[in-house]
Each structure stands twice: as C-alpha cells, then as structure tokens.
Design an enzyme around this catalytic site. Structure first.
Site, PDB file in Angstrom:
ATOM      1  N   ASN A   9       0.877  -1.172   0.000  1.00 66.63           N
ATOM      2  CA  ASN A   9       0.000   0.000   0.000  1.00 66.63           C
ATOM      3  C   ASN A   9       0.912   1.218   0.000  1.00 66.63           C
ATOM      4  OD1 ASN A   9      -1.677   2.112   0.631  1.00 66.63           O
ATOM      5  ND2 ASN A   9      -2.682   1.084   2.360  1.00 66.63           N
ATOM      6  N   ARG A  87      -2.767  -1.676  -3.484  1.00 70.43           N
ATOM      7  CA  ARG A  87      -3.861  -0.719  -3.415  1.00 70.43           C
ATOM      8  C   ARG A  87      -3.601   0.327  -4.497  1.00 70.43           C
ATOM      9  NH1 ARG A  87      -4.744   3.545   1.487  1.00 70.43           N
ATOM     10  NH2 ARG A  87      -6.588   4.541   0.655  1.00 70.43           N
ATOM     11  N   HIS A 175     -11.392   5.070  -0.497  1.00 70.30           N
ATOM     12  CA  HIS A 175     -11.381   4.208   0.700  1.00 70.30           C
ATOM     13  C   HIS A 175     -12.252   2.981   0.513  1.00 70.30           C
ATOM     14  CE1 HIS A 175     -10.156   7.968   3.159  1.00 70.30           C
ATOM     15  NE2 HIS A 175      -9.104   7.186   2.997  1.00 70.30           N
ATOM     16  N   ARG A 235      -5.499  17.693   3.964  1.00 70.76           N
ATOM     17  CA  ARG A 235      -6.381  18.083   2.849  1.00 70.76           C
ATOM     18  C   ARG A 235      -7.574  18.875   3.376  1.00 70.76           C
ATOM     19  NH1 ARG A 235      -7.050  12.181   0.578  1.00 70.76           N
ATOM     20  NH2 ARG A 235      -5.221  11.565   1.779  1.00 70.76           N
ATOM     21  N   GLU A 373      -7.604  -3.215   5.237  1.00 71.81           N
ATOM     22  CA  GLU A 373      -7.512  -3.061   3.779  1.00 71.81           C
ATOM     23  C   GLU A 373      -6.571  -4.110   3.186  1.00 71.81           C
ATOM     24  OE1 GLU A 373      -6.673   0.974   4.926  1.00 71.81           O
ATOM     25  OE2 GLU A 373      -7.756   1.692   3.172  1.00 71.81           O
TER      26      GLU A 373
END
Ligand code: ADP
Length: 386
Positions: A9, A87, A175, A235, A373
C-alpha cells in the site's frame, strides 16, 4: 518453503506492507516506512529501525520499495514471494473490480494519475518497482474507487454540463477497500441492521464516510478527487469552488501551488499550525489545535447529514481507521452534533474502547470496528492468481 503473497500500500508519504503465507489469513510479517519525503522511518515486526539502511528526505519512493523488497528476501525462512497485491487509489470508470496487471491496463491506470496526483503515481510506481525486481511476478491491482461503482447515477453527478459528466467528471469516492472489509464483517456485529441504513466513517490521515444500504455503497463524501468531503490531516475537504477561482485569479497562484495548498498545507495541519496528526492535536493546548479538532468533528457530522437523503435515515454508524478506532474524543465530538438524529453514546463504553458504544436509549447503533484493507487485497490476490 511456503508461497508468500505480498500486499503493498504505497501512499503519498508512506509504504505499508504485509506478507502472508499460503492458507493463513494473519500476516507473517508486517511493516511500514512512514515520513517518506520528510523523515523516513522504518518499522516492521522483529526488525531494527535501520534495517533498510540510511534514508533521507530525498530518498525516492521507488528506491524505498526496492529496499523493502530486498529486505523481505533476506527473510528466506518465510518463503518465496509468488504474487503481489497493490492498493491503487483510482480505477476511473473502467476498473470497478480488481485486475491482474498487464502492460495495457497499467498504461490505462497511468492515464488516471491527474485524477489522484498525490497517490496514483506512487501506487503505480510500486507496481513498476516490483516489475523491475521480478518482471514475471503476478501482480493484482485493487481499486479504492471500485466499491462505489454500485452508487446510483444521481449520487455521482455534479450540477455541471452533461458533456463533462460524460467525460468522467463525476463523484468516484475512495477508501473502497476499507468499506468493502467493513461491509463484509457488518452482519457479525450488527445482525439484521447490517443490511439497513449504515454510515461508515473511515477517519485516518485521509478521511471519508460511506452511506450504505444492503451493504452496498449508495453515497460517499469523497468525490471526483480525494480532496472532497471531510477536513483531513493535510487536505481541505469540501470548499466553495469559488475559492479556487480566487486563489488563481485574485492571488495569482499557479495550479501547482494550489494543488500543494489543498493536498498538503490544509486540513488539520493548516487550521492548527501544529500538526496533521489527531493524536498530537489532542495532546496540544494551543487554541488553534482545539479549534481544528472542533472543526473536524462539526464537518464530519455535516457531511454525514448530507448523505442521509440518499439512504433515508440512519440505523447504524461505524467508526474505523486510525482516528475512528482510537480517538474516543473525536467519536464523542462527532456524535454530539448528531443528537438530533437520535445518536447517543455511552461515554464509558466509548472511552473503554468497546465495540458497541451507543447508550441503551440511542435510536442508532454506534460501533468501532478495526479495518483491514490489506486483508481485502490479499483475498483478491488469492482469488485472481490462484
Ligand atoms: P492513514 O492510513 O490514512 O495514513 P491511519 O488510519 O493510520 O492513517 O490514521 C492516522 C491518524 O490516526 C492520525 O491522525 C493519528 O494521529 C490518528 N491516531 C492514531 N492513534 C491515535 C490515538 N490513540 N488517538 C488519537 N488519534 C490517533
């Protein structure tokens, strides 16, 4: 010697990895390099911090991937790496399911880089670094946008001219691998309510929420890019698009400077001036840090509320990822703004880190569920490669 499936990832400032031995679901080795581009730090199960050698802010992402691969091969006792899963943040309109990587589809993924400039180039850089290491190793790309392909058209449209919608200027959402995992385990924790009206809050450095019914994505807070929705570590989250015009025309900023401002210098970092990390802000007494946390919570509650017309109400709220799993204060702060919806927390269950944290009178179930994940990517690698 067993076969090892490796999951990578590769994010904007970190590289997380997990190595799995055949037929086992728990990783045999797990680690990460954080602070890439600033002050890289390596950590992994049973490894010393200097195992990758000296790393500086100038050490490129690709070289760090190569060093991790080299280091993993020194662990011959774990077996041989026979497949790698990645990912990949953006699949555009083309990739809604994981794929075995080929020259052709890698080229197509590359065309999506402008849609996720701080993530996609690093995701694809890791794929190329593995190819450079062993060209014929099977690699699988798993897309963060894929889970949201189930959304109705209206949830994905902006009020822009139709020609832009047709060119793919739509809400994609991200996500998705985390939401896929949570959707999979929801019945275990919510029973029948799992298939009802559920909002999952993935609150990490990047943060978003997904509104589901029937455990499928109906709406999400991130949109065309991973900038939209909640205030995040660095962000900005949703802002009036007029601000962008002002930054360019009024303040004379270049597109590159605006990108840097919105992706790297805003969010908790920009508001607090202290840190992008929630944990650090919670330990700070600076009024700006306190205000940044308050803004994070209010904006999260506002974004959740925005999605409720899409699913017609709320039966359950699930918190996950670094902040969602670990910060009782943020969970309480968000839920305090949702009292009008019938969300009431049990303060002691919340601070004790229990899985079910709603008060007995709460109209909405509230859960804390750790995400995985890497485990989702592993499942896809095994399905596709084997
Ligand atoms: P990502 O995977 O997006 O890089 P994570 O899911 O690891 O991010 O979440 C990182 C965030 O979680 C950071 O803001 C960090 O400060 C926060 N966090 C981690 N542990 C805690 C904690 N115990 N209390 C509050 N915040 C925490």
């Amino acid at each position: 010697m067993s076969d090892i499936q490796l999951v990578l990832n590769a994010g904007s400032s970190s590289l997380k990895f997990a190595a799995y031995s055949n037929a086992q679901d728990a990783p045999v080795l797990k680690g990460k390099v954080s602070g890439i581009g600033r002050a890289p730090e390596f950590s992994a199960t049973g490894a010393s911090a200097d195992a990758l050698g000296d790393m500086t802010p100038a050490t490129p992402h690709d070289e760090i991937v190569q060093r991790v691969l080299g280091w993993l091969t020194t662990h011959a006792e774990f077996g041989e790496i026979t497949a790698v899963g990645h990912r990949v943040v953006h699949g555009g309109t083309k990739f809604s399911k994981p794929v075995l990587i080929t020259d052709e589809n890698l080229a197509e993924m590359t065309t999506l880089e402008p849609l996720a400039p701080s993530h996609q180039p690093h995701n694809l850089g890791a794929i190329r670094a593995v190819r450079g290491w062993k060209a014929d190793l099977p690699q699988v790309a798993c897309f963060d946008t894929g889970f949201h392909a189930s959304q109705p058209k209206l949830s994905r449209m902006f009020g822009l001219p139709r020609s832009l919608t047709e060119q793919g200027v739509i809400r994609y959402g991200f996500h998705g691998l985390s939401y896929e995992y949570i959707a999979r385990i929801l019945p275990r924790h919510l029973g029948e309510a799992a298939d009802g009206r559920v909002v999952v809050a993935h609150l990490g450095n990047g943060a978003s929420m997904c509104a589901m019914t029937g455990r499928r994505s109906v709406a999400t807070t991130m949109g065309f890019s991973a900038l939209d929705g909640l205030v995040m570590g660095r962000r900005c989250g949703s802002i009036d698009p007029g601000v962008l015009i002002y930054l360019q025309q009024g303040l004379g900023m270049t597109p590159r400077q605006i990108e840097q401002l919105l992706y790297k210098e805003s969010g908790l970092m920009g508001v607090s001036g202290v840190s992008n990390a929630m944990q650090v802000l919670q330990e700070s007494t600076a009024p700006e840090a306190v205000e940044a946390i308050e803004l994070f919570c209010l904006r999260a509650a506002q974004e959740l509320s925005r999605m409720l017309p899409d699913i017609g109400g709320l039966d359950a709220l699930v918190f996950t990822a670094g902040i969602g799993e670990n910060s009782a204060a943020v969970r309480a702060g968000i839920c305090a703004h949702l009292k009008w919806l019938g969300v009431t927390l049990d303060a002691s269950k919340n601070t004790a880190g229990e899985t079910h944290i709603q008060a007995s009178e709460s109209a909405v179930q509230v859960c804390v569920l750790p995400t995985d994940e890497e485990g989702v990517i592993l499942g896809h690698v095994r399905d596709i490669v084997e």
